[in-house]
Design a protein around this motif. Sequence first.
Motif: not given
Length: 82
Positions: A24-27, A60-61, A68-70, A74-76
């Motif tokens: 997962p990516v955290v911005l 949220s983190y 995350d990947r899922n 879904r965004i894509y």
Amino acid sequence: MTLYNNRQSLLLYCLDACKDNQLPVVLYVRKEALAAELNMNVRTLYRQIGQLRDEGLIGSYKGKISIDRNQMERIYKEIYTG
């Protein structure tokens, strides 16, 4: 020229943040800076983040946006297939 609404702009930003990164990516970007980059009001950004979080498209983190990947898939789908 393609015009995006606030939701699409935020989703595209999130999708771009996932490129070439391990999920997962955290911005780790301040909301004020993100709002300025996306050319939207901070209150509007918070509204959009809340809506996307409620829909499960982002997480949220520690107060930051996480994807995350899922969620990325879904965004894509939402962006490119409607």
